[in-house]
Design a protein around this motif. Sequence first.
Motif, PDB file in Angstrom:
ATOM      1  N   TYR A 178       0.779  -1.240   0.000  1.00  0.00           N
ATOM      2  CA  TYR A 178       0.000   0.000   0.000  1.00  0.00           C
ATOM      3  C   TYR A 178       0.808   1.285   0.000  1.00  0.00           C
ATOM      4  CZ  TYR A 178      -3.833  -3.180   0.703  1.00  0.00           C
ATOM      5  OH  TYR A 178      -4.737  -4.206   0.521  1.00  0.00           O
ATOM      6  N   LEU A 179       2.126   1.182  -0.133  1.00  0.00           N
ATOM      7  CA  LEU A 179       2.930   2.397  -0.264  1.00  0.00           C
ATOM      8  C   LEU A 179       4.033   2.224  -1.314  1.00  0.00           C
ATOM      9  CD1 LEU A 179       3.605   5.274   0.615  1.00  0.00           C
ATOM     10  CD2 LEU A 179       5.115   4.297   2.371  1.00  0.00           C
ATOM     11  N   ILE A 180       4.925   1.282  -1.086  1.00  0.00           N
ATOM     12  CA  ILE A 180       6.120   1.175  -1.927  1.00  0.00           C
ATOM     13  C   ILE A 180       5.771   0.764  -3.356  1.00  0.00           C
ATOM     14  CG2 ILE A 180       8.395   0.155  -2.167  1.00  0.00           C
ATOM     15  CD1 ILE A 180       7.950   1.964   0.317  1.00  0.00           C
ATOM     16  N   ASN A 181       5.002  -0.299  -3.523  1.00  0.00           N
ATOM     17  CA  ASN A 181       4.661  -0.731  -4.879  1.00  0.00           C
ATOM     18  C   ASN A 181       3.753   0.267  -5.597  1.00  0.00           C
ATOM     19  OD1 ASN A 181       5.024  -2.818  -6.933  1.00  0.00           O
ATOM     20  ND2 ASN A 181       2.838  -3.178  -6.685  1.00  0.00           N
ATOM     21  N   PRO A 182       2.696   0.813  -4.946  1.00  0.00           N
ATOM     22  CA  PRO A 182       1.904   1.842  -5.634  1.00  0.00           C
ATOM     23  C   PRO A 182       2.730   3.064  -6.031  1.00  0.00           C
ATOM     24  CG  PRO A 182       0.706   0.996  -3.748  1.00  0.00           C
ATOM     25  CD  PRO A 182       2.089   0.416  -3.670  1.00  0.00           C
ATOM     26  N   MET A 183       3.689   3.446  -5.201  1.00  0.00           N
ATOM     27  CA  MET A 183       4.539   4.583  -5.530  1.00  0.00           C
ATOM     28  C   MET A 183       5.414   4.259  -6.733  1.00  0.00           C
ATOM     29  SD  MET A 183       6.996   6.749  -2.961  1.00  0.00           S
ATOM     30  CE  MET A 183       8.088   5.377  -2.556  1.00  0.00           C
ATOM     31  N   GLN A 184       5.969   3.053  -6.776  1.00  0.00           N
ATOM     32  CA  GLN A 184       6.803   2.647  -7.898  1.00  0.00           C
ATOM     33  C   GLN A 184       5.977   2.602  -9.180  1.00  0.00           C
ATOM     34  OE1 GLN A 184       9.999   2.342  -7.437  1.00  0.00           O
ATOM     35  NE2 GLN A 184      10.613   1.675  -9.484  1.00  0.00           N
ATOM     36  N   LYS A 185       4.748   2.146  -9.074  1.00  0.00           N
ATOM     37  CA  LYS A 185       3.879   2.051 -10.245  1.00  0.00           C
ATOM     38  C   LYS A 185       3.566   3.425 -10.830  1.00  0.00           C
ATOM     39  CE  LYS A 185       0.263  -0.684 -10.052  1.00  0.00           C
ATOM     40  NZ  LYS A 185      -0.953  -1.316  -9.495  1.00  0.00           N
TER      41      LYS A 185
ATOM     42  N   ALA B  23       7.656  -2.896  -7.968  1.00  0.00           N
ATOM     43  CA  ALA B  23       8.780  -2.990  -7.042  1.00  0.00           C
ATOM     44  C   ALA B  23       9.508  -4.315  -7.171  1.00  0.00           C
ATOM     45  CB  ALA B  23       8.285  -2.796  -5.604  1.00  0.00           C
ATOM     46  N   GLU B  24       8.862  -5.320  -7.729  1.00  0.00           N
ATOM     47  CA  GLU B  24       9.506  -6.624  -7.914  1.00  0.00           C
ATOM     48  C   GLU B  24      10.655  -6.542  -8.912  1.00  0.00           C
ATOM     49  OE1 GLU B  24       8.942  -9.192  -6.171  1.00  0.00           O
ATOM     50  OE2 GLU B  24       6.924  -8.919  -5.316  1.00  0.00           O
ATOM     51  N   ARG B  25      10.617  -5.568  -9.809  1.00  0.00           N
ATOM     52  CA  ARG B  25      11.642  -5.434 -10.845  1.00  0.00           C
ATOM     53  C   ARG B  25      12.706  -4.401 -10.487  1.00  0.00           C
ATOM     54  NH1 ARG B  25       8.605  -4.242 -16.400  1.00  0.00           N
ATOM     55  NH2 ARG B  25      10.753  -4.408 -17.160  1.00  0.00           N
TER      56      ARG B  25
ATOM     57  N   VAL C  59      17.439   1.314  -4.598  1.00  0.00           N
ATOM     58  CA  VAL C  59      17.792   2.735  -4.678  1.00  0.00           C
ATOM     59  C   VAL C  59      16.574   3.575  -5.045  1.00  0.00           C
ATOM     60  CG1 VAL C  59      19.170   4.427  -5.964  1.00  0.00           C
ATOM     61  CG2 VAL C  59      20.212   2.289  -5.204  1.00  0.00           C
ATOM     62  N   ASP C  60      15.660   3.011  -5.839  1.00  0.00           N
ATOM     63  CA  ASP C  60      14.486   3.764  -6.278  1.00  0.00           C
ATOM     64  C   ASP C  60      13.675   4.303  -5.108  1.00  0.00           C
ATOM     65  OD1 ASP C  60      15.376   2.838  -8.688  1.00  0.00           O
ATOM     66  OD2 ASP C  60      13.415   2.168  -9.393  1.00  0.00           O
ATOM     67  N   LEU C  61      13.547   3.507  -4.058  1.00  0.00           N
ATOM     68  CA  LEU C  61      12.767   3.926  -2.894  1.00  0.00           C
ATOM     69  C   LEU C  61      13.330   5.201  -2.293  1.00  0.00           C
ATOM     70  CD1 LEU C  61      10.794   3.668  -0.535  1.00  0.00           C
ATOM     71  CD2 LEU C  61      12.378   2.021   0.516  1.00  0.00           C
ATOM     72  N   PHE C  62      14.620   5.225  -2.056  1.00  0.00           N
ATOM     73  CA  PHE C  62      15.235   6.365  -1.389  1.00  0.00           C
ATOM     74  C   PHE C  62      15.358   7.560  -2.329  1.00  0.00           C
ATOM     75  CE2 PHE C  62      16.618   2.475   0.686  1.00  0.00           C
ATOM     76  CZ  PHE C  62      16.202   2.728   1.977  1.00  0.00           C
ATOM     77  N   TRP C  63      15.573   7.281  -3.610  1.00  0.00           N
ATOM     78  CA  TRP C  63      15.603   8.356  -4.597  1.00  0.00           C
ATOM     79  C   TRP C  63      14.237   9.041  -4.686  1.00  0.00           C
ATOM     80  CZ3 TRP C  63      18.123  11.769  -7.139  1.00  0.00           C
ATOM     81  CH2 TRP C  63      17.621  12.321  -8.314  1.00  0.00           C
TER      82      TRP C  63
ATOM     83  N   ILE D  77      13.783   2.170 -16.642  1.00  0.00           N
ATOM     84  CA  ILE D  77      13.400   1.199 -15.623  1.00  0.00           C
ATOM     85  C   ILE D  77      14.657   0.639 -14.974  1.00  0.00           C
ATOM     86  CG2 ILE D  77      12.273  -1.013 -15.180  1.00  0.00           C
ATOM     87  CD1 ILE D  77      10.448  -0.491 -17.517  1.00  0.00           C
ATOM     88  N   SER D  78      14.721   0.750 -13.664  1.00  0.00           N
ATOM     89  CA  SER D  78      15.883   0.213 -12.954  1.00  0.00           C
ATOM     90  C   SER D  78      15.706  -1.290 -12.720  1.00  0.00           C
ATOM     91  CB  SER D  78      16.051   0.918 -11.604  1.00  0.00           C
ATOM     92  OG  SER D  78      15.083   0.444 -10.686  1.00  0.00           O
ATOM     93  N   HIS D  79      16.771  -1.928 -12.299  1.00  0.00           N
ATOM     94  CA  HIS D  79      16.716  -3.317 -11.864  1.00  0.00           C
ATOM     95  C   HIS D  79      17.845  -3.516 -10.862  1.00  0.00           C
ATOM     96  CE1 HIS D  79      19.591  -3.309 -15.233  1.00  0.00           C
ATOM     97  NE2 HIS D  79      20.213  -4.271 -14.573  1.00  0.00           N
TER      98      HIS D  79
END
Length: 443
Positions: free
Chosen positions: A166-173, A180-182, A186-190, A389-391
């Motif tokens: 309810y936060l990390i994956n919706p934000m990544q989307k 977030a699986e891919r 670093v994406d989270l903190f960026w 897209i990062s990985h």
Amino acid sequence: MKKRAIVIGAGPAGTSAAFRLKQAGCDVRLIERDAQVGGRTRSLHQNGFIMDIGAGLMPGTSKAVFSMMDDADLGDMLEPMHAPTAIWRDGTLHYLEATNMASSIMKTKLFSLASKFRMLAAAWPMMRMWNYLNFENLGRSAPFDTENESLAGYTRRVLNQELLDYLINPMQKILYVTSAERASIVDLFWSAKSKFAGGAFCVRGGMGRIVDLVCVQLNVSLNTEVLSVDETGDKVEVKMRDANGAESTDTVDICVIATPANVVPKIDRGLSPASQNYLSTLHYSMLSDVHVQLKERTSERAVLIMVPDSADKDLCGILVDHNKGSDRAPAGKGSLSIYLHDEWVRKNWALSDEEVFRIAMAKGERVMPGITKLVEGYHVQRWEFGATISHPGGYKKMAKFIDGLDMKRRVQLAGDYFSLSSVNAAVTSGELVAKRLIQNYVH
């Protein structure tokens, strides 16, 4: 005698580079393959609506963009946004104030008390990583880029499943139209540093006006495709083809290539094999975004709605455009942008615009009931090169790529692939290469 420069690509990176080179006294020609400037920062004006068909929001951390706008006498076009962000959960929208995101997260009923305490576990990694997270070179974050663990795996291990869902994956989307699986951790903190600090702004008249109005001050050649760039001694030869198929060669002192990463190896003959391989294989999301014109304004107060997989795995989110800018829709009317997941777009790229619109509206209806009956018109925008897209391990490769570039060449590269995709990353890149070329060959 003025130094002559060619900049290839009239998106934010190329426009920024051309603008700064002109400021330094260069005779600059900006070349664009398409019929209009802007790249992935464009706006469409239709029936009194202004639809941002590329970048949709301007984070308050976009210092390079603000600086360019000020220097081009465009600073008064910025309009601060005050509407909150919302996250859907079990049929309810939970609101987070963009100007005070951390406090809103602590107060919201979206997460359990245990999850809020778990968030503190991310504070120390954030502090350690802070100075390595910047728009100039996100490759500096490589020491924190774990190759064998994705952002989703990290979140499950350090935080918990609820925060992932309810936060990390919706934000990544919503930020990168991928999961977030891919992604790299670093994406989270960026995202926490660059996207949700300092509020957000929109541009009066549409995001595309940033590039449009700067380009008015430049010498731009549209409908011109660059075929090759060769550095020969103290000159650069740029071979190109115009809309009529006529080929020509222009010889200049310096050159900036500001195209999507995958295009660069096709034209820059001076790149090393390692750089060619990196740019050729860099992953971009594919976008099919639906921009909807409404005959009535909805009562929704959020500007951005993030959507978890439990609501719809293929729906990344909805931007309520009439809540972000006062001029985005005629009086009393509304507008929305619906964003679909990269994986869905790749599988359904061949669908007609009408089919994409119908499917997107069905998905959006679950999050914003009643919007279908308000539709007055729509536009489907497709981008083959959306956002990078990062990985896991990708930033290590980015660092190696950047370290391998020759910063003394007369041909320099600019683009958002030196960071994660954003208008500010692109503008920052353009300014950096312009500064480098000015120092080495102009002054």
